[in-house]
Design a protein around this motif. Structure first.
Motif, PDB file in Angstrom:
ATOM      1  N   THR A 164     -11.514  27.881  16.536  1.00  0.00           N
ATOM      2  CA  THR A 164     -11.686  27.353  15.172  1.00  0.00           C
ATOM      3  C   THR A 164     -10.673  26.241  14.904  1.00  0.00           C
ATOM      4  O   THR A 164     -11.004  25.189  14.365  1.00  0.00           O
ATOM      5  N   HIS A 165      -9.436  26.518  15.332  1.00  0.00           N
ATOM      6  CA  HIS A 165      -8.364  25.553  15.129  1.00  0.00           C
ATOM      7  C   HIS A 165      -8.712  24.206  15.769  1.00  0.00           C
ATOM      8  O   HIS A 165      -8.552  23.142  15.156  1.00  0.00           O
ATOM      9  N   SER A 166      -9.229  24.234  16.993  1.00  0.00           N
ATOM     10  CA  SER A 166      -9.519  22.960  17.658  1.00  0.00           C
ATOM     11  C   SER A 166     -10.730  22.274  17.011  1.00  0.00           C
ATOM     12  O   SER A 166     -10.794  21.039  16.967  1.00  0.00           O
ATOM     13  N   GLU A 167     -11.657  23.047  16.472  1.00  0.00           N
ATOM     14  CA  GLU A 167     -12.782  22.424  15.764  1.00  0.00           C
ATOM     15  C   GLU A 167     -12.296  21.721  14.490  1.00  0.00           C
ATOM     16  O   GLU A 167     -12.736  20.609  14.169  1.00  0.00           O
ATOM     17  N   PHE A 168     -11.380  22.349  13.784  1.00  0.00           N
ATOM     18  CA  PHE A 168     -10.816  21.724  12.579  1.00  0.00           C
ATOM     19  C   PHE A 168     -10.019  20.469  12.938  1.00  0.00           C
ATOM     20  O   PHE A 168     -10.062  19.462  12.229  1.00  0.00           O
ATOM     21  N   ARG A 169      -9.302  20.571  14.049  1.00  0.00           N
ATOM     22  CA  ARG A 169      -8.527  19.412  14.496  1.00  0.00           C
ATOM     23  C   ARG A 169      -9.470  18.237  14.784  1.00  0.00           C
ATOM     24  O   ARG A 169      -9.203  17.090  14.430  1.00  0.00           O
ATOM     25  N   PHE A 170     -10.594  18.556  15.411  1.00  0.00           N
ATOM     26  CA  PHE A 170     -11.590  17.531  15.735  1.00  0.00           C
ATOM     27  C   PHE A 170     -12.166  16.905  14.451  1.00  0.00           C
ATOM     28  O   PHE A 170     -12.279  15.681  14.339  1.00  0.00           O
ATOM     29  N   LEU A 171     -12.485  17.743  13.483  1.00  0.00           N
ATOM     30  CA  LEU A 171     -13.047  17.227  12.227  1.00  0.00           C
ATOM     31  C   LEU A 171     -12.036  16.313  11.520  1.00  0.00           C
ATOM     32  O   LEU A 171     -12.394  15.262  10.982  1.00  0.00           O
ATOM     33  N   LYS A 172     -10.771  16.711  11.561  1.00  0.00           N
ATOM     34  CA  LYS A 172      -9.721  15.882  10.961  1.00  0.00           C
ATOM     35  C   LYS A 172      -9.622  14.530  11.672  1.00  0.00           C
ATOM     36  O   LYS A 172      -9.461  13.485  11.024  1.00  0.00           O
ATOM     37  N   GLN A 173      -9.762  14.547  12.991  1.00  0.00           N
ATOM     38  CA  GLN A 173      -9.724  13.276  13.740  1.00  0.00           C
ATOM     39  C   GLN A 173     -10.891  12.376  13.340  1.00  0.00           C
ATOM     40  O   GLN A 173     -10.728  11.166  13.183  1.00  0.00           O
ATOM     41  N   CYS A 174     -12.059  12.987  13.195  1.00  0.00           N
ATOM     42  CA  CYS A 174     -13.242  12.215  12.765  1.00  0.00           C
ATOM     43  C   CYS A 174     -12.980  11.621  11.383  1.00  0.00           C
ATOM     44  O   CYS A 174     -13.278  10.446  11.121  1.00  0.00           O
ATOM     45  N   TYR A 175     -12.418  12.442  10.506  1.00  0.00           N
ATOM     46  CA  TYR A 175     -12.127  12.005   9.135  1.00  0.00           C
ATOM     47  C   TYR A 175     -11.152  10.814   9.145  1.00  0.00           C
ATOM     48  O   TYR A 175     -11.387   9.791   8.507  1.00  0.00           O
ATOM     49  N   ASP A 176     -10.072  10.951   9.902  1.00  0.00           N
ATOM     50  CA  ASP A 176      -9.086   9.862   9.971  1.00  0.00           C
ATOM     51  C   ASP A 176      -9.724   8.590  10.531  1.00  0.00           C
ATOM     52  O   ASP A 176      -9.434   7.482  10.069  1.00  0.00           O
ATOM     53  N   ARG A 177     -10.601   8.774  11.514  1.00  0.00           N
ATOM     54  CA  ARG A 177     -11.259   7.626  12.135  1.00  0.00           C
ATOM     55  C   ARG A 177     -12.156   6.892  11.126  1.00  0.00           C
ATOM     56  O   ARG A 177     -12.017   5.686  10.929  1.00  0.00           O
ATOM     57  N   VAL A 178     -13.056   7.625  10.473  1.00  0.00           N
ATOM     58  CA  VAL A 178     -13.994   6.940   9.570  1.00  0.00           C
ATOM     59  C   VAL A 178     -13.275   6.375   8.352  1.00  0.00           C
ATOM     60  O   VAL A 178     -13.634   5.324   7.826  1.00  0.00           O
ATOM     61  N   ARG A 179     -12.229   7.088   7.941  1.00  0.00           N
ATOM     62  CA  ARG A 179     -11.471   6.626   6.782  1.00  0.00           C
ATOM     63  C   ARG A 179     -10.781   5.292   7.052  1.00  0.00           C
ATOM     64  O   ARG A 179     -10.630   4.448   6.175  1.00  0.00           O
ATOM     65  N   SER A 180     -10.361   5.114   8.307  1.00  0.00           N
ATOM     66  CA  SER A 180      -9.666   3.859   8.626  1.00  0.00           C
ATOM     67  C   SER A 180     -10.670   2.741   8.915  1.00  0.00           C
ATOM     68  O   SER A 180     -10.334   1.569   8.816  1.00  0.00           O
ATOM     69  N   MET A 181     -11.909   3.105   9.273  1.00  0.00           N
ATOM     70  CA  MET A 181     -12.863   2.083   9.718  1.00  0.00           C
ATOM     71  C   MET A 181     -13.885   1.637   8.685  1.00  0.00           C
ATOM     72  O   MET A 181     -14.407   0.533   8.775  1.00  0.00           O
ATOM     73  N   TYR A 182     -14.223   2.527   7.774  1.00  0.00           N
ATOM     74  CA  TYR A 182     -15.332   2.201   6.869  1.00  0.00           C
ATOM     75  C   TYR A 182     -14.843   1.995   5.448  1.00  0.00           C
ATOM     76  O   TYR A 182     -14.332   2.917   4.810  1.00  0.00           O
ATOM     77  N   HIS A 183     -14.980   0.776   4.982  1.00  0.00           N
ATOM     78  CA  HIS A 183     -14.533   0.425   3.638  1.00  0.00           C
ATOM     79  C   HIS A 183     -15.691  -0.219   2.900  1.00  0.00           C
ATOM     80  O   HIS A 183     -16.610  -0.735   3.505  1.00  0.00           O
ATOM     81  N   GLY A 184     -15.625  -0.183   1.595  1.00  0.00           N
ATOM     82  CA  GLY A 184     -16.692  -0.794   0.805  1.00  0.00           C
ATOM     83  C   GLY A 184     -16.940   0.015  -0.441  1.00  0.00           C
ATOM     84  O   GLY A 184     -16.371   1.099  -0.623  1.00  0.00           O
ATOM     85  N   GLN A 185     -17.800  -0.529  -1.245  1.00  0.00           N
ATOM     86  CA  GLN A 185     -18.113   0.003  -2.562  1.00  0.00           C
ATOM     87  C   GLN A 185     -18.490   1.490  -2.551  1.00  0.00           C
ATOM     88  O   GLN A 185     -18.087   2.267  -3.397  1.00  0.00           O
ATOM     89  N   ILE A 186     -19.258   1.889  -1.538  1.00  0.00           N
ATOM     90  CA  ILE A 186     -19.769   3.263  -1.529  1.00  0.00           C
ATOM     91  C   ILE A 186     -18.720   4.285  -1.059  1.00  0.00           C
ATOM     92  O   ILE A 186     -18.843   5.478  -1.293  1.00  0.00           O
ATOM     93  N   PHE A 187     -17.658   3.795  -0.407  1.00  0.00           N
ATOM     94  CA  PHE A 187     -16.681   4.731   0.158  1.00  0.00           C
ATOM     95  C   PHE A 187     -15.491   4.935  -0.764  1.00  0.00           C
ATOM     96  O   PHE A 187     -14.959   3.993  -1.338  1.00  0.00           O
ATOM     97  N   GLU A 188     -15.099   6.198  -0.870  1.00  0.00           N
ATOM     98  CA  GLU A 188     -13.902   6.546  -1.633  1.00  0.00           C
ATOM     99  C   GLU A 188     -13.285   7.750  -0.926  1.00  0.00           C
ATOM    100  O   GLU A 188     -13.252   8.856  -1.459  1.00  0.00           O
ATOM    101  N   TRP A 189     -12.889   7.544   0.331  1.00  0.00           N
ATOM    102  CA  TRP A 189     -12.428   8.631   1.198  1.00  0.00           C
ATOM    103  C   TRP A 189     -11.255   9.376   0.571  1.00  0.00           C
ATOM    104  O   TRP A 189     -10.194   8.794   0.370  1.00  0.00           O
ATOM    105  N   ARG A 190     -11.450  10.619   0.240  1.00  0.00           N
ATOM    106  CA  ARG A 190     -10.330  11.412  -0.285  1.00  0.00           C
ATOM    107  C   ARG A 190     -10.462  12.906  -0.052  1.00  0.00           C
ATOM    108  O   ARG A 190      -9.551  13.666  -0.361  1.00  0.00           O
TER     109      ARG A 190
END
Ligand SMILES: *Cc1c(COP(=O)(O)O)cnc(C)c1O
Length: 218
Positions: A164-190
């Motif tokens: 479970t821990h490694s799955e959460f770690r993976f999801l966090k990595q995905c989150y950090d990745r998309v948060r740094s890459m996708y910007h624009g009106q529709i995004f409000e990563w929080r």
């Protein structure tokens, strides 16, 4: 029945991480939800549209209602007037329908994209490739009444905490990745919505901002 001592202790733990506690009220009797409200709960979640609707109607209007289960396109219209957050968006078609209904109600509906991170087979949730395909779709720019505020995921149903821990770690990595890459009106990563009764402590340690806890509190 709602266990308000347990609620207070989980709330204290969640607050230490400056995260939010979403109380999952699914399958609980309405009396227990009223007790939860009396104990101060103001954020509740259901996994089915019909229950979300009937409970919204039966309970005080100061509750913020989240949908955490699979949403069919033809049911968006029922929840669009009031839903505070949809955690389970996993297609462009669904996002377009939410946008359409939100527009009719002059609302902007916060949405999380659901990722499939567990080992179990599931029809629901995106893998990283599908997630990025969706995030790159030019149609997103035209959606003015939805905000993509984060990601949601569920770990494998297992006793194996390290898994479970490694799955959460993976999801966090995905989150950090998309948060740094996708910007624009529709995004409000929080928001990173991960963690349930059996694993919310691991989720908090890995950066969850919203835990969805049900059975432990009732
Ligand atoms: C039921 C459910 C929860 C809460 O699960 P508990 O184990 O009862 O805390 C969280 N998230 C989703 C998507 C659920 O369906």
């Amino acid at each position: 029945m709602f266990n308000s001592e347990k609620y207070q202790s989980v709330l204290a733990q969640v607050s230490k991480y400056q995260a939010r506690l979403v109380v999952v009220s699914k399958t609980q009797p309405i009396e227990s939800l009223k007790a939860a409200h009396a104990a101060g709960v103001r954020v509740m979640a259901e996994n089915r549209v019909q229950e979300l609707l009937s409970r919204y109607e039966a309970l005080p209007k100061d509750i913020e209602w989240h949908l955490i289960g699979h949403l069919q396109t033809n049911k968006v219209k029922y929840i669009a007037p009031f839903v505070a957050c949809i955690h389970s968006v996993d297609s462009l078609g669904l996002l377009q329908e939410i946008n359409k209904r939100a527009t009719q109600h002059q609302r902007v509906i916060p949405c999380l994209l659901q990722m499939h991170i567990a080992e179990e087979e599931s029809k629901f949730g995106l893998n990283l490739t599908e997630l990025e395909d969706l995030l790159q779709n030019p149609v997103l720019k035209t959606l003015s009444h939805v905000k993509i505020i984060g990601l949601m995921g569920m770990g494998t149903l297992t006793e194996d905490r390290e898994k479970t821990h490694s799955e959460f770690r993976f999801l966090k990595q995905c989150y950090d990745r998309v948060r740094s890459m996708y910007h624009g009106q529709i995004f409000e990563w929080r928001e990173l919505s991960m963690g349930m009764s059996g694993d919310f402590d691991l989720a908090l340690a890995e950066g969850s901002t919203m835990v969805r806890v049900g059975s432990l509190l009732f």
